[in-house]
Every structure is written in C-alpha cells, then in structure tokens.
Design a protein around this motif. Sequence first.
Motif, PDB file in Angstrom:
ATOM      1  N   GLY A 384       5.315   8.993  25.160  1.00 26.81           N
ATOM      2  CA  GLY A 384       4.554  10.139  25.091  1.00 26.81           C
ATOM      3  C   GLY A 384       4.314  10.698  26.772  1.00 26.81           C
ATOM      4  N   ILE A 385       4.424  11.912  26.793  1.00 24.93           N
ATOM      5  CA  ILE A 385       4.284  12.818  28.094  1.00 24.93           C
ATOM      6  C   ILE A 385       2.951  13.287  28.047  1.00 24.93           C
ATOM      7  CG2 ILE A 385       4.928  14.762  29.483  1.00 24.93           C
ATOM      8  CD1 ILE A 385       7.890  14.253  28.324  1.00 24.93           C
ATOM      9  N   ALA A 458      12.432  21.643  41.371  1.00 23.98           N
ATOM     10  CA  ALA A 458      11.625  22.867  40.258  1.00 23.98           C
ATOM     11  C   ALA A 458      10.250  22.884  40.853  1.00 23.98           C
ATOM     12  CB  ALA A 458      12.007  21.939  39.084  1.00 23.98           C
ATOM     13  N   LEU A 459       9.653  21.793  41.216  1.00 21.21           N
ATOM     14  CA  LEU A 459       7.958  21.853  41.428  1.00 21.21           C
ATOM     15  C   LEU A 459       7.906  22.698  42.718  1.00 21.21           C
ATOM     16  CD1 LEU A 459       7.130  18.403  40.784  1.00 21.21           C
ATOM     17  CD2 LEU A 459       6.922  20.271  39.261  1.00 21.21           C
ATOM     18  N   HIS A 460       8.755  23.180  43.649  1.00 25.22           N
ATOM     19  CA  HIS A 460       8.632  23.844  44.785  1.00 25.22           C
ATOM     20  C   HIS A 460       7.585  25.056  44.541  1.00 25.22           C
ATOM     21  CE1 HIS A 460       9.264  24.743  48.963  1.00 25.22           C
ATOM     22  NE2 HIS A 460       9.790  25.875  48.575  1.00 25.22           N
ATOM     23  N   ALA A 469       2.418  20.453  30.969  1.00 29.71           N
ATOM     24  CA  ALA A 469       2.994  21.042  29.745  1.00 29.71           C
ATOM     25  C   ALA A 469       3.615  22.424  30.034  1.00 29.71           C
ATOM     26  CB  ALA A 469       1.924  20.985  29.010  1.00 29.71           C
ATOM     27  N   ARG A 470       2.938  23.140  30.824  1.00 34.93           N
ATOM     28  CA  ARG A 470       3.427  24.549  31.161  1.00 34.93           C
ATOM     29  C   ARG A 470       4.766  24.391  31.973  1.00 34.93           C
ATOM     30  NH1 ARG A 470      -0.819  28.693  33.625  1.00 34.93           N
ATOM     31  NH2 ARG A 470      -1.662  27.997  31.486  1.00 34.93           N
ATOM     32  N   LEU A 471       4.865  23.501  32.881  1.00 31.91           N
ATOM     33  CA  LEU A 471       5.967  23.385  33.503  1.00 31.91           C
ATOM     34  C   LEU A 471       7.195  23.221  32.610  1.00 31.91           C
ATOM     35  CD1 LEU A 471       7.486  22.947  36.531  1.00 31.91           C
ATOM     36  CD2 LEU A 471       7.044  20.506  35.733  1.00 31.91           C
ATOM     37  N   LEU A 472       7.070  22.174  31.479  1.00 32.86           N
ATOM     38  CA  LEU A 472       8.210  21.768  30.860  1.00 32.86           C
ATOM     39  C   LEU A 472       8.578  22.909  29.746  1.00 32.86           C
ATOM     40  CD1 LEU A 472       7.541  17.935  30.036  1.00 32.86           C
ATOM     41  CD2 LEU A 472       9.022  19.169  31.736  1.00 32.86           C
ATOM     42  N   LEU A 473       7.667  23.739  29.410  1.00 35.97           N
ATOM     43  CA  LEU A 473       7.878  24.931  28.544  1.00 35.97           C
ATOM     44  C   LEU A 473       8.964  26.046  29.350  1.00 35.97           C
ATOM     45  CD1 LEU A 473       4.463  26.009  27.138  1.00 35.97           C
ATOM     46  CD2 LEU A 473       6.267  25.175  25.773  1.00 35.97           C
ATOM     47  N   PHE A 475      10.956  24.508  31.952  1.00 38.01           N
ATOM     48  CA  PHE A 475      11.885  23.952  32.332  1.00 38.01           C
ATOM     49  C   PHE A 475      12.105  22.543  31.347  1.00 38.01           C
ATOM     50  CE2 PHE A 475      10.289  25.913  36.202  1.00 38.01           C
ATOM     51  CZ  PHE A 475      11.576  26.651  36.467  1.00 38.01           C
ATOM     52  N   PRO A 476      12.335  22.694  30.323  1.00 38.20           N
ATOM     53  CA  PRO A 476      12.504  21.586  29.326  1.00 38.20           C
ATOM     54  C   PRO A 476      13.473  20.519  29.667  1.00 38.20           C
ATOM     55  CG  PRO A 476      13.508  23.497  28.304  1.00 38.20           C
ATOM     56  CD  PRO A 476      12.919  24.064  29.474  1.00 38.20           C
ATOM     57  N   GLU A 477      14.447  20.969  30.523  1.00 32.70           N
ATOM     58  CA  GLU A 477      15.483  19.914  30.996  1.00 32.70           C
ATOM     59  C   GLU A 477      14.911  18.910  31.858  1.00 32.70           C
ATOM     60  OE1 GLU A 477      15.751  23.509  34.027  1.00 32.70           O
ATOM     61  OE2 GLU A 477      15.353  23.021  32.024  1.00 32.70           O
ATOM     62  N   HIS A 478      13.570  19.094  32.324  1.00 34.96           N
ATOM     63  CA  HIS A 478      12.966  18.024  33.165  1.00 34.96           C
ATOM     64  C   HIS A 478      12.175  17.017  32.147  1.00 34.96           C
ATOM     65  CE1 HIS A 478      14.777  19.681  36.742  1.00 34.96           C
ATOM     66  NE2 HIS A 478      14.141  20.777  36.440  1.00 34.96           N
ATOM     67  N   ARG A 479      12.364  17.130  30.992  1.00 35.91           N
ATOM     68  CA  ARG A 479      11.258  16.330  30.138  1.00 35.91           C
ATOM     69  C   ARG A 479      11.625  14.839  30.480  1.00 35.91           C
ATOM     70  NH1 ARG A 479       8.665  18.074  25.942  1.00 35.91           N
ATOM     71  NH2 ARG A 479       8.945  16.171  24.770  1.00 35.91           N
ATOM     72  N   LEU A 480      12.935  14.240  30.523  1.00 38.50           N
ATOM     73  CA  LEU A 480      13.171  12.992  30.607  1.00 38.50           C
ATOM     74  C   LEU A 480      12.747  12.641  32.183  1.00 38.50           C
ATOM     75  CD1 LEU A 480      14.625  10.266  29.949  1.00 38.50           C
ATOM     76  CD2 LEU A 480      16.747  11.382  30.799  1.00 38.50           C
ATOM     77  N   MET A 481      12.973  13.280  33.045  1.00 38.18           N
ATOM     78  CA  MET A 481      12.390  12.682  34.527  1.00 38.18           C
ATOM     79  C   MET A 481      11.025  12.657  34.519  1.00 38.18           C
ATOM     80  SD  MET A 481      13.659  11.460  36.834  1.00 38.18           S
ATOM     81  CE  MET A 481      12.322  10.284  37.790  1.00 38.18           C
ATOM     82  N   VAL A 482      10.204  13.879  33.782  1.00 38.24           N
ATOM     83  CA  VAL A 482       8.649  13.650  34.021  1.00 38.24           C
ATOM     84  C   VAL A 482       8.161  12.361  33.211  1.00 38.24           C
ATOM     85  CG1 VAL A 482       6.827  14.873  33.124  1.00 38.24           C
ATOM     86  CG2 VAL A 482       8.445  16.154  34.291  1.00 38.24           C
ATOM     87  N   ARG A 483       8.923  12.016  32.068  1.00 33.58           N
ATOM     88  CA  ARG A 483       8.404  10.959  31.431  1.00 33.58           C
ATOM     89  C   ARG A 483       8.730   9.746  32.403  1.00 33.58           C
ATOM     90  NH1 ARG A 483      11.539  11.573  27.269  1.00 33.58           N
ATOM     91  NH2 ARG A 483       9.841  12.325  25.788  1.00 33.58           N
TER      92      ARG A 483
END
Length: 551
Positions: A384-385, A458-460, A469-473, A475-483
Amino acid sequence: MPQAAAFRRPPAEVMRLDRMGCSHPTRLSFLRQLLRRMKAETWVFDRPVWDMDVRGVGRAVYRMRFAGGSLSLVAFGHDLPDHRRSDRVIATAWDATFALFDGTPDTGDLERLQANVPLQEAGRVTSRELSLSRANRSVRLFDHVVKRLAAGQQPDARMLRETGYLMRTTAVYGSGKFGAADRAMIAGRPALSAPFQAEMLSVWLTRAFTVDLVEHLAQARGGDRAVRLCADLRRGLGVGNSTGLGMAPFLVRHPVLLNNWMMAREEALARVRAQESAGEAALAGFRDALDAARDNAADWQSDHPVQQARLADLRVGLARLERFAARDWQTTAPHPWDALWRWGTVHLPLEAQEALLAAMLEPHGALIDGLGACMEAEEEAHFGIDGTMRVAELRRILEEHYDWALGTDYGDPRHCGRFWYISEEKLEPRLGERFEEAGAARELPLDTGRQAAALRDALHEEACDTPVARLLLAFPEHRLMVRRAQIAARHPFAEIRDNLIAAELLPIDLLRCKLAFFGATRFDPRSDRWVRISLFQGAPYPDELHREAAP
C-alpha cells in the motif's frame, strides 16, 4: 546484540552490482538452513519405489518424513537421444524429470504424475505438487562413471572435481507454476517457511537420485564386477544447474524480500565483527573454512573472461588472506574479527572480501543461525502507498536512498542501452539492446534509477506540503516509484543501487547474488546472460545426515 549496529556495512557499500556479483554462499544460505532443519527435526528418509530398467528408464520415489507429514520427490528417468538433449528453456525432452509431492503418492498419484511430469510445461500438475523440475546428464562424466563402476573401478577423481556433478537441472519451478501449490499455501508450514525450501529439497533429493542411477546402470552393465561410488567421490558431487535471465528480475520485483536477505547477512557479519575476542574453536573453524575456500577456488573453472578475472582475484586474495591470518593477525587483541575484516577491505579484491565474509560467518552458528528466521517476507503488507506523506518527505527519501540515480543522464545511450521485456515465446524475462532491437515499447519497469530520477523531476514544482495522493492523481505513472521509495525508506537494503538498463550492465551479477543465497557454488557464466552452478556439493546425503554434525 545492540553493539553490533556499529559494525554494519552501509547499503551504499553493499548494494552495488560489482560487489553483489562477487557473493559467496554462507551458512545462512537456504540449502544450509534446510539441512540443519532436517537434522534438528530428525527427518527420516526412505526410497519406497525404485522401478528402473537397465537403460535407466522408469520411476522412483524419495520420501522424507517428519513430525506433521511427509514430502516425496517423484523421479522419472528417460531414454533421451543425444540430438534432443539441450539445456535451453525451450527444450521439450530431458534425461530426468521430477515433481515434489506433498505427502506420499499412491499408485493413482504416480500414474497421474507419469502422464504429466515428463511433459513439464506441456503437462499440468496440482496443488499436491510443490515443485516441478527436470535435469540432463553431464554426458561425458556420467558415462565415464558408469563405465568405471561397471568394471569394478572408481572414476577419475580429477574429472569429478572439475565438473562437480553428474546431472544438472535446467529448471526448478515452484510457487504456483503450471498448477503447482502457490507459495501462500505452504508459507505457514514450519518445514517450508524459509525461502525456497521446497525447491532446495527437490534438488537435494535429485542429487541422491543421480548417484543411485549411475550405480544402478553400472550394476546392470557389470553385474557382480560392479562397485559402488566411494564415499569421498560421492560426497564431492552436487547437482548442476543452468540458469538464465528469467531469474534476474526477481531481486528487483521483491524489494522487501531482498532487504531481508541482505539485512540478515549483514547483521550476521556485524555480530561476528562485534565479538570482543576469538575463541580457539572459532579460530579453528575459520581456518577450516579458509582451507575449504582455497580448495574450491582451485577446482573452480570458467571460460568466461569476467569470471576468469574474478577467479584470479579470488585465488590471489585467498593466498594473501591466509598469509595474513597465519603471521600478522593479532587474534588476542580486542575485537580481532573486526580487525581482520578491516584489513580485508583494504588489502583484498571484492571477490576475496566476500569470501572472507563467508569464512568469518562459518564458525559462528550459535551466534547467527537464528537470523535465518528473518529472511522470509510478507510483501503484501508493504504494498500500500501512504497517500498522506508530504512531497517534502518524498524528496528527502529520494535524496537519501536514490542519490546514486539522480545525477545520471538517462538520455545518454550508455545509460539506457538495454531494456527488459517478456519473451512472447516462453513468457519469461529477457534483455534487449535498445538501439539495435525492436520491443522497447513493451519495456518492463525494472529501470529503478531512471524512474527515481523522473519522480524527482516531477516533484520539482510541487509544494512541500502537497500530499502524495494529490501528486499521484496528476501523475499516476509514478505510482510504482512512489511505492518503491516508501518501501526503501523502511527497508534500507531493498534497492540495488545501480543502473539496470545501462549498456555495460552484467545480468550475471544479479544471478550470482541470488544463487549465492540459495547456496550455489562453482558459478560459471556461459555468457553475460546465463550461468551454470553447482548445488549441495560437499553436503551430506539423506543416509548420512544424522551421522555427523549439523551442516
């Protein structure tokens, strides 16, 4: 042992491919854990079925009984023409095929398995089976041993030492493949709770089968003249294995498991280094381990230039280590093991440093064997993230745990020359050349360093207090790396700290690290993408297990 924390190596030192690719098996390896468990729990071995003809065609059952149940290796021998013999994963016929059965098979089970196991992927097994495997003879050595034994003579000891096995497996499948029991079905059983115990048991019993088979064929050919393989030569044989790229991504896809494996080994080394003194028994055990390492290095052969260079480093390093240990090591000074390790980090090449690690652990079973219980993982619990984490904290994690990745120019062909993909033919991972082959559009997400750099970019523009959670809404392509980043923050040894798509990547470094945890020896790359190794060489056989000290 709280004081051991001061002696731990940092992940930045340990989790680099050049060091991971020099890994050696230790007493924490999974096959050693299996052997100790079987001895401690007094498992009982027998062979209730041996139905083999004079060609070695037929079936056999090897059974291990223990408190709470039994496990049986069902083995099938085949008459394989030379032109059909291949170590490639796409082969369709083998000299022998196997299934590890949960319990004791009856006649109906054997008939069902005989109709399916020889077909391997083309057949199907059930949840009563815990593993599915196959093996080929090392033909020249196998035939030599049969011929010599049939004539009443022992085989050439040098030939046996150089090869080290009579058969090599080309795959040992578990964890739900082709209908076999899923890992979750057996994880709670004490006999199988440590990683890869079903697979290790299958290989160990396969080793017994190979020796039984050559002796059976020798007796069929030589009659009363035939002799059995002498104990010393028998003991020096293992089971070979051919392993390719299909295994390599495992360490990337299981970060918590990798962390637990590496953490256990590093904690073991730290505990040994933290010892204030060295007892005579430990010193004697260390010297025995060094002798064994030297003998193994002398017999270890490879035709691959990378491994040849590493073997040269190992032999030179072990000779240097032996001289230092005999002449200059102050074993009565405070913290002698730490002094030895510190000397090794300065004077030994990486290959020999990792051999020193294994030798230092060897005589300290009472201190470190319990760490084997820490090497499994419930990875789902970490999936879980945490969407409430703030961007500022995520930035900090990236800078602390992925600093090795953030300064790389991933647009440079040197840093993105390769890509991982799934083979359509075999449904297994493969490695492509990005600028020479098609298929990069189907790239697997094993480019951890590039993903970390992209997430940092992407965080810049994000505010420090923005929730993940707002970031991934956006930029969902970064879910794997955030996890992965959140896992790495809690598990410092979870990430391989190297670029896994670099043009100079050596996949064999990934293979060797994992195989060392299995307990593999004689690592012999046949290219930069597949290797041969030996398992259980020097280990006791089932009939010897309870006659000697714990492995």
